[in-house]
Motif scaffolding. Structure first.
Motif, PDB file in Angstrom:
ATOM      1  N   ASP A   1      -3.202   5.197  -1.086  1.00  0.00           N
ATOM      2  CA  ASP A   1      -4.406   4.470  -0.712  1.00  0.00           C
ATOM      3  C   ASP A   1      -5.009   5.076   0.553  1.00  0.00           C
ATOM      4  O   ASP A   1      -6.212   5.194   0.679  1.00  0.00           O
ATOM      5  CB  ASP A   1      -4.061   3.002  -0.452  1.00  0.00           C
TER       6      ASP A   1
ATOM      7  N   SER B   1       5.958  -1.165  -0.491  1.00  0.00           N
ATOM      8  CA  SER B   1       5.040  -0.246   0.184  1.00  0.00           C
ATOM      9  C   SER B   1       5.702   1.120   0.245  1.00  0.00           C
ATOM     10  O   SER B   1       6.927   1.218   0.316  1.00  0.00           O
ATOM     11  CB  SER B   1       4.762  -0.709   1.606  1.00  0.00           C
TER      12      SER B   1
ATOM     13  N   GLU C   1       0.826  -1.212   0.000  1.00  0.00           N
ATOM     14  CA  GLU C   1       0.000   0.000   0.000  1.00  0.00           C
ATOM     15  C   GLU C   1       0.857   1.258   0.000  1.00  0.00           C
ATOM     16  O   GLU C   1       2.047   1.220   0.307  1.00  0.00           O
ATOM     17  CB  GLU C   1      -0.866   0.025   1.255  1.00  0.00           C
TER      18      GLU C   1
END
Lengths: 315, 361
Positions: B228, B212, B39
């Motif tokens: 996100d 990430s 993410e």
């Protein structure tokens, strides 16, 4: 780069001649002369001496003749040491001063860089305060105090080292390998001040660099503190020391008046003082020219070293 | 090890204080968040809101003294970062968590060739030989769109433009294939056109490697197209936390609303002045007892100045630090529905067509 070096080398000759001219003028303007005695000389004798050394000629003839000879590399005979030319004296004395000066400066570099770096890494620790206090002492304690103190302790009380003079252990030409027993005390005396300066310069230089963003980057890479310092910080941190080294090394190698005097070392500094006291003009000019050349050359070397250390510098 | 798509990073109640002559500066004061594998998290806030210190704390790179991590827990892959020895921590820095900094002009060592700075990291963490490391360095420079990478690897940082230097930083950061990339204002010091290229590059590399990312910025326009989740920080505290879509659609905090209103909007009516939040960020050494934002808040009432606000859960994944979080949230959602879709806040990050067209000076 090559063009820069050539250009700088070409400047050296006129610079040295200018320095010699100024020194020549100062010697001429100073009262006294090399032949005067306390009782005074008969007029006829004085006239003969002046004639022999060309002092009866007008000042510009004297100056012109001196400069012409100097440009050919001939400083003439010493007025005081009448059987020796200035070049011979330089040849004898320069290696002594250079050996002493280089030893002292290497000592100062080693100690100064080590303690300066450690002090910066442990800022505000006992080590930092301790070494900076010692550096302060080194700067404020004159070497004509430190020298005799060392002599008093190590020569006259403990009898470990000879109190003065100089000895070549192995003689090569007019230089060689010095006898360390004679070298040790004058070298330490001479190094004290320079160690102190270098330590302080290193400390402040390192402190500045350690705050830079690229040091944070190096840490974020996962390098150990030791690698961060040695690979990334040291190079920028010692730049102030590099620029200090040029003139410092020139003067320390060209002989230091006080230390050579205190330890009765037959180096350039000692000759220089005697020459000044004796109004020995040729020897004074010779040593002055030698020191001037050293200063100019060492400064050039420092500028070249700069370009190697810092890739942003281009000539 | 956590499973695929599990939690990569979990930060609980992190507090990092600085001891200064003016007293204790609570740069980070009780920050918590989670980051899932793959993410991207955006951390947004004004200067001095504690976003950079939060991330330096994660790598234990806060200068100590004067800084001090007072309390909190950081779990990276379930491992307690603060319990590691310095040696173990170094194996994480650069290898598993890499960082890109704000100013590429000063973040590279000016005395060292680019190749060497890149080689250093793989030699250290991947045990590369000099030759392997050099090949990897060239490969990484090509990956980040450095034209003529093999010859340019021998250059020094000052021979590159800002954008190219940031590419070098990214190449360096990604050369050990880290699980987490922290980009601390990676585009702030760059020209607008270059900004877009760098963001596009980070996005693309993230897609390729599955790293990430934590993206720190003060520019909401930057995070909109990339993240996100978003955390909005103010005075060392998390003010709002939500998914990007939700945060832009229905902000539940007056501070976030202020930030959103101060982003230049191309469809904005000509002649009207750009909104700015009145006042300055507070001195975190002397915070008032109530809400730290209260003095600058349009919505503030008596209670805001008196009592510290609660962290209200508005939605499954949406929290806001405000006495009136619910009201603000409902109002935002309501406003949104009443607007025509065309006038909706544009979620576009700056776009660029060709990331490699940038030229060096």
């Amino acid at each position: 780069m090559l063009r820069f070096i050539i250009r700088r080398l070409l400047v050296i000759l006129p610079m040295v001649l200018l320095v010699i001219t100024i020194a020549y003028a100062l010697i001429k303007l100073a009262p006294g002369n090399f032949y005067a005695t306390e009782r005074g000389l008969p007029e006829a004798v004085e006239r003969n001496i002046r004639q022999k050394y060309g002092l009866d000629k007008s000042w510009y003839v004297q100056y012109g003749k001196t400069m012409w000879n100097i440009m050919r590399g001939d400083f003439g005979f010493s007025r005081k040491y009448q059987d020796q030319t200035v070049n011979e004296i330089l040849w004898q004395a320069a290696p002594v001063s250079a050996t002493l000066g280089l030893t002292a400066y290497l000592l100062a570099l080693t100690l100064g860089l080590t303690f300066g770096t450690l002090a910066a890494l442990r800022q505000n620790s006992a080590l930092d305060y301790g070494s900076m206090a010692a550096a302060m002492l080194g700067i404020s304690l004159p070497n004509f105090v430190l020298g005799p103190l060392l002599v008093l302790v190590f020569a006259l009380t403990l009898f470990w080292l000879p109190p003065a003079r100089w000895e070549w252990w192995v003689k090569i030409g007019s230089g060689g390998i010095p006898n360390p027993r004679f070298l040790l005390m004058p070298a330490v005396t001479l190094a004290a001040l320079y160690t102190a300066y270098i330590a302080r310069l290193t400390r402040s230089g390192m402190l500045e660099v350690l705050r830079k963003d690229y040091i944070r980057t190096a840490r974020a890479k996962g390098l150990s503190e030791r690698q961060v310092v040695i690979r990334h910080a040291l190079r920028g941190g010692i730049l102030p020391v590099v620029s200090f080294t040029g003139p410092a090394l020139a003067f320390i190698v060209a002989g230091t008046v006080v230390v050579e005097r205190v330890f009765a070392i037959p180096g350039l500094g000692n000759y220089f003082i005697n020459a000044a006291l004796n109004r020995d003009a040729p020897l004074l000019l010779g040593i002055t020219a030698f020191v001037a050349i050293l200063v100019l050359v060492f400064n050039l070397l420092v500028d070249i070293a700069y370009a190697f250390i810092d890739p942003r510098i281009r000539y | 090890m956590s499973e695929e798509n599990g939690t990569l990073l979990s930060v609980r109640e992190l507090r990092t204080y600085f001891e200064t002559e003016d007293g204790t500066v609570k740069a980070v004061d009780g920050v918590s968040f989670e980051l899932k594998r793959g993410e991207t998290l955006g951390i947004v806030g004004e200067s001095g809101s504690g976003k950079s210190v939060t991330n330096l704390s994660l790598l234990r790179l806060v200068p100590q003294p004067p800084g001090r991590i007072v309390s909190g827990e950081v779990l990276f892959n379930g491992e307690d970062i603060f319990a590691l020895s310095e040696g173990e921590m170094r194996k994480i820095r650069g290898k598993r968590i890499a960082m890109i900094f704000q100013d590429p002009m000063t973040s590279l060592n000016p005395f060292m060739r680019i190749s060497k700075q890149l080689m250093e990291i793989t030699q250290l963490h991947l045990g590369h030989t000099r030759a392997q490391a050099y090949e990897r360095a060239v490969e990484m420079l090509e990956t980040v769109g450095m034209p003529d990478a093999r010859t340019r690897a021998r250059s020094y940082p000052h021979e590159f433009s800002g954008g190219m230097r940031q590419r070098v930083m990214i190449a360096m950061a990604l050369s050990c294939e880290p699980e987490l990339l922290i980009a601390d204002e990676p585009t702030t010091a760059l020209d607008v056109t270059i900004q877009a290229q760098i963001l596009e590059l980070i996005k693309e590399l993230k897609r390729k490697t599955g790293t990430s990312v934590i993206l720190i910025t003060h520019d909401l326009g930057v995070v909109a197209g990339m993240t996100d989740h978003i955390i909005v920080m103010y005075a060392g505290k998390v003010f709002e936390q939500a998914t990007t879509r939700e945060l832009f659609a229905c902000p539940g905090n007056p501070y976030t609303k202020g930030l959103l209103r101060s982003v230049p909007d191309p469809s904005h009516e000509e002649g009207t002045e750009l909104y700015q939040i009145p006042g300055l960020p507070p001195d975190v050494a002397r915070l008032p007892p109530g809400c730290p934002f209260a003095p600058r808040c349009e919505r503030a009432e008596e209670i805001c100045r008196r009592e510290y606000p609660p962290f209200v859960q508005l939605n499954h994944d949406h929290h806001s630090l405000c006495h009136f979080a619910r009201e603000v949230y409902d109002k935002s959602c309501h406003e949104r529905e009443s607007r025509k879709p065309a006038q909706e806040f544009t979620l576009n990050a700056p776009q660029s067509d060709s990331p490699a067209t940038e030229q060096n000076q």
